[in-house]
Motif scaffolding. Structure first.
Motif, PDB file in Angstrom:
ATOM      1  N   UNK A 354      40.014  47.997  49.743  1.00 34.26           N
ATOM      2  CA  UNK A 354      39.408  48.314  51.169  1.00 34.26           C
ATOM      3  C   UNK A 354      39.762  49.546  51.682  1.00 34.26           C
ATOM      4  N   UNK A 355      41.035  50.149  51.307  1.00 38.14           N
ATOM      5  CA  UNK A 355      41.393  51.362  51.952  1.00 38.14           C
ATOM      6  C   UNK A 355      40.534  52.646  51.213  1.00 38.14           C
ATOM      7  N   UNK A 356      39.873  52.358  50.265  1.00 38.09           N
ATOM      8  CA  UNK A 356      39.267  53.399  49.394  1.00 38.09           C
ATOM      9  C   UNK A 356      39.952  53.686  48.063  1.00 38.09           C
ATOM     10  N   UNK A 357      41.170  53.167  48.204  1.00 40.02           N
ATOM     11  CA  UNK A 357      42.034  53.604  46.706  1.00 40.02           C
ATOM     12  C   UNK A 357      41.420  53.071  45.613  1.00 40.02           C
ATOM     13  N   UNK A 358      41.311  53.888  44.572  1.00 46.54           N
ATOM     14  CA  UNK A 358      40.759  53.419  43.281  1.00 46.54           C
ATOM     15  C   UNK A 358      41.883  53.220  42.246  1.00 46.54           C
ATOM     16  N   UNK A 359      41.906  51.967  41.827  1.00 43.81           N
ATOM     17  CA  UNK A 359      42.957  51.694  40.627  1.00 43.81           C
ATOM     18  C   UNK A 359      42.219  51.562  39.379  1.00 43.81           C
ATOM     19  N   UNK A 360      42.740  52.184  38.323  1.00 47.51           N
ATOM     20  CA  UNK A 360      42.539  52.139  37.060  1.00 47.51           C
ATOM     21  C   UNK A 360      43.414  50.924  36.299  1.00 47.51           C
ATOM     22  N   UNK A 361      42.475  49.961  35.908  1.00 51.82           N
ATOM     23  CA  UNK A 361      43.471  48.666  35.406  1.00 51.82           C
ATOM     24  C   UNK A 361      43.219  48.686  34.029  1.00 51.82           C
ATOM     25  N   UNK A 362      44.138  48.275  33.091  1.00 51.62           N
ATOM     26  CA  UNK A 362      44.056  48.113  31.738  1.00 51.62           C
ATOM     27  C   UNK A 362      44.964  47.122  31.242  1.00 51.62           C
ATOM     28  N   UNK A 363      44.682  46.176  30.393  1.00 52.24           N
ATOM     29  CA  UNK A 363      45.505  45.107  29.889  1.00 52.24           C
ATOM     30  C   UNK A 363      46.527  45.679  29.269  1.00 52.24           C
ATOM     31  N   UNK A 364      47.808  45.065  29.252  1.00 51.20           N
ATOM     32  CA  UNK A 364      48.929  45.638  28.589  1.00 51.20           C
ATOM     33  C   UNK A 364      48.666  45.169  27.024  1.00 51.20           C
TER      34      UNK A 364
END
Length: 505
Positions: A354-364
């Motif tokens: 919501x604050x504009x931060x982009x998270x790059x997610x990847x499964x362990x």
């Protein structure tokens, strides 16, 4: 003489040695006199319990006052005694069988069990964790149908191959028999069939055991003398299945008393092959082996689902290098898991907060099979035995030497029949330490290699310095994230399923 249970009916002259024997169905001769046999008597117990009974006759005289005085006195202490005017007949043993089904067992809870067998001395050590055990705790009282009462594991017929959910009609077996199956989150070979067989139960007792170790401490030792012959382990008539043609089989187990918990308990051991942590649901009934037809089993009680722990075996051997030990771990494990498949197929993705931060997610990365870890610990006497063992960071641990998971145990060349026979004898006698001491365990325990490597101490152990190896096995799996939105899994955890310490000398 009424002391013999007969009465004089016709005096006869008789010359010679008195004798006592049967003359006719209703007449006996004692000395020179013929007598009528007494009427048949029935010993009524007024209940349905099983009993072991011994009968015998004591014969004496009603003419005591006419006997010489010395016959009525004990020559040692001068007290009156009947020893000289009494004859005791031979004992006759019989068994009165239970004539009604016993009450259902009050099952409190079931816990998985395992046993440790450790062997070796010096630098060569072996350790065997024997799995496949279950302990069933029961409320008392026990032996309500007589001594020898057992806990029966109720099984489907040996030739049953249908669906227990629907067969037989009207009374499907699902709610009345033991069943087992694989844990669906681990990929491993399947357990055989829908349920174990009687042969899968190592502690089942199907015949009398004259040693009497199964007797409670307060029971007379003579109660170990049970009726001869094998127990009836196939039941055609059950309290839970009235009027049906269904049959079930029973694996009877001895029941003991736990003085600490003040509860009765029953130990059950199973073998099931190479399946990894299969689940089993026991169907249990109180079982009286000395019963009339149809009265052996009580109503059936279903226990909770329980996992069966797999066996683990490890060897630690000295190498030519004094500071180095060779370590090998054996056992059945899984070849894939639902968490490993999910982590493999989960795509990488980006999420904007919501604050504009982009998270790059990847499964362990999740291991496809169990993970073995080996490390060295050194003892600090100042901290005591409980807290003094600390990991030694300078020890060198090398895994594999080219060995991959699943490599089977090396087979000795031309195994002798004598060794195989000896191994089976020790297994039947439950001499597990001897199996390790005589290095015969691989005759009956052939499994894949889980870990094969070496451990090198940072320095040769000085006098008074204590080192030990820690060998641990873990399962890896995905866990839920703490994020407030639905995304791919980004965390994993693991569960300790095996841990053994081997002190180095």
């Amino acid at each position: 003489d009424h002391a013999f249970g007969v009465k004089i009916t016709e005096p006869k002259s008789y010359a010679g040695t008195p004798e006592f024997f049967l003359v006719a169905d209703d007449v006996v001769r004692v000395g020179g006199y013929f007598h009528d046999r007494v009427a048949t008597k029935v010993h009524e117990f007024n209940d349905t319990r099983y009993r072991r009974i011994e009968y015998w006759l004591d014969a004496t005289t009603k003419f005591r006052e006419f006997m010489p005085a010395h016959l009525l006195l004990d020559p040692d202490d001068g007290q009156t005694t009947d020893a000289n005017i009494k004859v005791t007949g031979a004992k006759v043993r019989t068994w009165v069988k239970s004539s009604a089904p016993p009450p259902a067992p009050d099952v409190l809870y079931v816990v998985p069990t395992f046993g440790w067998v450790r062997s070796g001395a010096g630098s060569d050590r072996s350790s065997w964790r024997r799995g496949g055990g279950l302990r069933v705790y029961l409320n008392g009282p026990w032996n309500v149908s007589g001594y020898g009462e057992m806990l029966g594991v109720v099984l489907p017929p040996a030739n049953f191959s249908g669906n227990p959910d629907t067969l037989p009609e009207k009374y499907p077996l699902k709610n009345f028999v033991t069943q087992w199956g694989n844990d669906p989150i681990w990929l491993s070979p399947f357990v055989p069939g829908i349920a174990p067989k009687r042969a899968n139960f190592a502690l089942a007792r199907n015949a009398p055991d004259p040693d009497g170790k199964w007797l409670p401490s307060f029971a007379p030792a003579t109660e170990a003398d049970q009726p001869p012959g094998a127990f009836a382990v196939t039941a055609r008539s059950l309290p839970d299945l009235p009027g049906t043609a269904s049959t079930v089989e029973v694996a009877p187990h001895d029941v003991f008393f736990d003085d600490e918990r003040k509860l009765w308990y029953c130990d059950i051991e199973l073998s099931w092959g190479a399946a990894y942590y299969p689940f089993i649901r026991l169907a249990l009934a109180r079982y009286q082996p000395a019963s009339l037809e149809g009265a052996h089993l009580s109503h059936i009680v279903l226990a909770d689902f329980m996992p069966l722990l797999p066996d683990r075996w490890l060897n630690v051997t000295q190498t030519r290098e004094p500071r180095t030990r060779h370590v090998r771990v054996f056992g059945h494990t899984y070849s894939n898991s639902s968490s490993h498949l999910e982590a493999q197929t989960a795509p990488a993705m980006s999420v904007r907060l919501l604050d504009g931060t982009i998270l790059n997610l990847q499964a362990p990365k999740v291991a496809s099979s169990s993970v073995i870890e080996v490390w060295v610990e050194r003892f600090d006497p100042a901290r005591g035995e409980d807290f003094g063992w600390q990991r030694e960071p300078d020890a060198i641990v090398q895994n594999g030497a080219g060995v991959s998971l699943g490599k089977t145990l090396p087979v000795r060349a031309a195994p002798s029949v004598r060794h195989q026979v000896r191994a089976r004898e020790l297994l039947r006698a439950r001499e597990y330490a001897a199996l390790l001491d005589e290095r015969l365990i691989d005759r009956i325990f052939v499994t894949p290699t889980l870990w094969d490597g070496s451990v090198t101490l940072p320095q040769a152990p000085a006098p008074g310095t204590r080192y030990r190896l820690a060998i641990a096995e873990f399962e890896e799996y995905l866990v839920d994230d703490d994020r407030p939105y639905d995304a791919i899994p980004t965390k994993k955890d693991r569960r300790l399923v095996f841990l053994e310490y081997v002190e180095l000398t």
